[in-house]
Design a protein around this motif. Structure first.
Motif, PDB file in Angstrom:
ATOM      1  N   THR A 138      42.628 -64.046 -23.832  1.00 56.34           N
ATOM      2  CA  THR A 138      43.694 -64.968 -23.145  1.00 56.34           C
ATOM      3  C   THR A 138      44.919 -64.705 -23.750  1.00 56.34           C
ATOM      4  N   LEU A 139      45.926 -64.172 -23.061  1.00 57.37           N
ATOM      5  CA  LEU A 139      46.933 -63.959 -23.446  1.00 57.37           C
ATOM      6  C   LEU A 139      48.174 -65.205 -23.324  1.00 57.37           C
ATOM      7  N   LYS A 140      48.550 -65.519 -24.484  1.00 54.16           N
ATOM      8  CA  LYS A 140      49.769 -66.482 -24.585  1.00 54.16           C
ATOM      9  C   LYS A 140      50.997 -66.367 -23.589  1.00 54.16           C
ATOM     10  N   PRO A 141      51.762 -67.461 -23.370  1.00 61.63           N
ATOM     11  CA  PRO A 141      52.835 -67.211 -22.721  1.00 61.63           C
ATOM     12  C   PRO A 141      53.792 -66.231 -23.505  1.00 61.63           C
ATOM     13  N   ALA A 142      54.662 -65.488 -22.816  1.00 64.80           N
ATOM     14  CA  ALA A 142      55.458 -64.507 -23.499  1.00 64.80           C
ATOM     15  C   ALA A 142      57.071 -64.767 -23.059  1.00 64.80           C
ATOM     16  N   THR A 143      58.023 -64.481 -23.691  1.00 69.42           N
ATOM     17  CA  THR A 143      59.353 -64.777 -23.525  1.00 69.42           C
ATOM     18  C   THR A 143      59.827 -63.157 -22.758  1.00 69.42           C
ATOM     19  N   ARG A 144      59.183 -62.254 -22.614  1.00 69.59           N
ATOM     20  CA  ARG A 144      59.598 -60.665 -22.481  1.00 69.59           C
ATOM     21  C   ARG A 144      58.412 -60.180 -22.251  1.00 69.59           C
ATOM     22  N   TRP A 145      58.540 -58.672 -21.563  1.00 72.06           N
ATOM     23  CA  TRP A 145      57.803 -58.012 -21.168  1.00 72.06           C
ATOM     24  C   TRP A 145      56.978 -57.577 -22.522  1.00 72.06           C
ATOM     25  N   LYS A 146      55.602 -57.374 -22.501  1.00 72.72           N
ATOM     26  CA  LYS A 146      54.712 -57.052 -23.502  1.00 72.72           C
ATOM     27  C   LYS A 146      53.544 -56.100 -23.082  1.00 72.72           C
ATOM     28  N   LYS A 147      53.021 -55.173 -24.022  1.00 72.46           N
ATOM     29  CA  LYS A 147      51.980 -54.159 -23.778  1.00 72.46           C
ATOM     30  C   LYS A 147      50.937 -54.574 -24.604  1.00 72.46           C
ATOM     31  N   ILE A 148      49.641 -54.399 -24.026  1.00 73.68           N
ATOM     32  CA  ILE A 148      48.440 -54.430 -24.688  1.00 73.68           C
ATOM     33  C   ILE A 148      47.610 -53.499 -24.430  1.00 73.68           C
ATOM     34  N   TYR A 149      46.690 -53.074 -25.320  1.00 75.85           N
ATOM     35  CA  TYR A 149      45.619 -52.216 -25.289  1.00 75.85           C
ATOM     36  C   TYR A 149      44.386 -53.020 -25.654  1.00 75.85           C
ATOM     37  N   ILE A 150      43.572 -53.272 -24.504  1.00 80.34           N
ATOM     38  CA  ILE A 150      42.300 -54.031 -24.952  1.00 80.34           C
ATOM     39  C   ILE A 150      40.891 -53.179 -24.676  1.00 80.34           C
ATOM     40  N   GLU A 151      40.493 -53.204 -25.867  1.00 83.84           N
ATOM     41  CA  GLU A 151      39.052 -52.427 -26.006  1.00 83.84           C
ATOM     42  C   GLU A 151      37.970 -53.238 -25.223  1.00 83.84           C
ATOM     43  N   LEU A 152      37.271 -52.572 -24.245  1.00 81.01           N
ATOM     44  CA  LEU A 152      36.218 -53.205 -23.580  1.00 81.01           C
ATOM     45  C   LEU A 152      34.764 -52.623 -23.787  1.00 81.01           C
ATOM     46  N   THR A 153      34.640 -51.672 -24.595  1.00 77.13           N
ATOM     47  CA  THR A 153      33.369 -50.963 -24.959  1.00 77.13           C
ATOM     48  C   THR A 153      32.490 -51.952 -25.446  1.00 77.13           C
ATOM     49  N   ASP A 154      32.568 -52.951 -26.343  1.00 79.08           N
ATOM     50  CA  ASP A 154      31.511 -53.660 -26.645  1.00 79.08           C
ATOM     51  C   ASP A 154      31.010 -54.488 -25.541  1.00 79.08           C
ATOM     52  N   TYR A 155      31.730 -54.977 -24.734  1.00 79.73           N
ATOM     53  CA  TYR A 155      31.496 -55.650 -23.763  1.00 79.73           C
ATOM     54  C   TYR A 155      30.806 -55.067 -22.686  1.00 79.73           C
ATOM     55  N   LEU A 156      30.780 -53.775 -22.538  1.00 77.25           N
ATOM     56  CA  LEU A 156      30.004 -53.065 -21.639  1.00 77.25           C
ATOM     57  C   LEU A 156      28.980 -52.161 -22.140  1.00 77.25           C
ATOM     58  N   THR A 157      28.665 -52.157 -23.451  1.00 75.05           N
ATOM     59  CA  THR A 157      27.592 -51.504 -24.098  1.00 75.05           C
ATOM     60  C   THR A 157      26.364 -52.210 -24.033  1.00 75.05           C
ATOM     61  N   GLY A 158      25.050 -51.905 -23.536  1.00 78.09           N
ATOM     62  CA  GLY A 158      23.814 -52.622 -23.624  1.00 78.09           C
ATOM     63  C   GLY A 158      23.487 -53.303 -22.246  1.00 78.09           C
ATOM     64  N   LEU A 159      24.346 -52.884 -21.285  1.00 76.69           N
ATOM     65  CA  LEU A 159      24.187 -53.752 -19.941  1.00 76.69           C
ATOM     66  C   LEU A 159      22.907 -52.924 -19.269  1.00 76.69           C
ATOM     67  N   PRO A 160      22.201 -53.364 -18.363  1.00 84.18           N
ATOM     68  CA  PRO A 160      21.475 -52.708 -17.619  1.00 84.18           C
ATOM     69  C   PRO A 160      21.995 -51.385 -16.865  1.00 84.18           C
ATOM     70  N   ARG A 161      21.056 -50.428 -16.748  1.00 84.13           N
ATOM     71  CA  ARG A 161      21.386 -49.160 -16.267  1.00 84.13           C
ATOM     72  C   ARG A 161      22.252 -49.365 -14.769  1.00 84.13           C
ATOM     73  N   ASP A 162      21.801 -50.301 -13.896  1.00 83.02           N
ATOM     74  CA  ASP A 162      22.170 -50.468 -12.620  1.00 83.02           C
ATOM     75  C   ASP A 162      23.096 -51.570 -12.492  1.00 83.02           C
TER      76      ASP A 162
END
Length: 190
Positions: A138-162
């Motif tokens: 969850t991204l907090k309110p910002a007072t200007r443009w920001k850039k973020i890199y969010i790693e998703l690997t751990d959320y996608l690993t170990g899921l059913p193959r289908d």
């Protein structure tokens, strides 16, 4: 708890030679980053085209439109327009495509954002007819443009193959003047 930040793995290295002198200031020219070769860009949404590659979710009560004001880069950005109805407070959009989880490798979501309301970014896991949202950050309110890199690997690993997944963005309007701006959304597999 102390967390170590890892180096973003999808940028190539920048090599430069420099001569350092005692008590002297070294000014470097602009350094330009580039992506490594062989990456798979599953989603690129820069809000420059005719359509938007994100679609309203089940409980959405807001619109995501292309704006030419408050643009981060290029000619357009995505702006969330909340309804003026007091009961219509939910913004929920997700990627128009679902992506398979059968070959999960290092996966990141990149985006530029500017928001004055909390913005949740997550993945929706689909298995058969089952849809399960998993908030990632969850991204907090910002007072200007920001850039973020969010790693998703751990959320996608170990899921059913289908299984498959999509990316989602969600927020709850706190006041009539709330805004969310998005740009340069990229879902990248290494």
């Amino acid at each position: 708890m102390v967390e170590m930040r890892i180096q973003y793995p999808f940028y190539g290295s920048i090599d430069t030679l420099a001569e350092f002198k005692i008590l002297d200031t070294l000014v470097l020219d602009t350094l330009i980053t580039h992506y490594r070769y062989g990456l798979n860009f599953l989603l690129i949404e820069d809000f420059e085209g005719v359509g938007i590659k994100l679609t309203p979710g089940d409980f959405n009560k807001a619109n995501l439109v292309i704006t030419h004001d408050s643009v981060y880069e290029g000619q357009g950005s995505g702006r969330v327009v909340f309804s003026s109805q007091p009961s219509d407070t939910i913004f929920l959009y997700e990627s128009a495509n679902a992506y398979p989880t059968n070959t999960v490798t290092t996966t990141f979501l990149e985006l530029n954002y500017w928001n004055d309301v909390f913005l949740t970014v997550g993945v929706v896991i689909r298995t058969g007819s089952d849809k399960r949202p998993m908030p990632v950050i969850t991204l907090k309110p910002a007072t200007r443009w920001k850039k973020i890199y969010i790693e998703l690997t751990d959320y996608l690993t170990g899921l059913p193959r289908d299984a498959s997944y999509s990316i989602y963005f969600a927020a709850i309007r706190q006041s009539q003047s709330n805004f969310i701006l998005l740009d340069n959304i990229k879902l990248i597999k290494g």
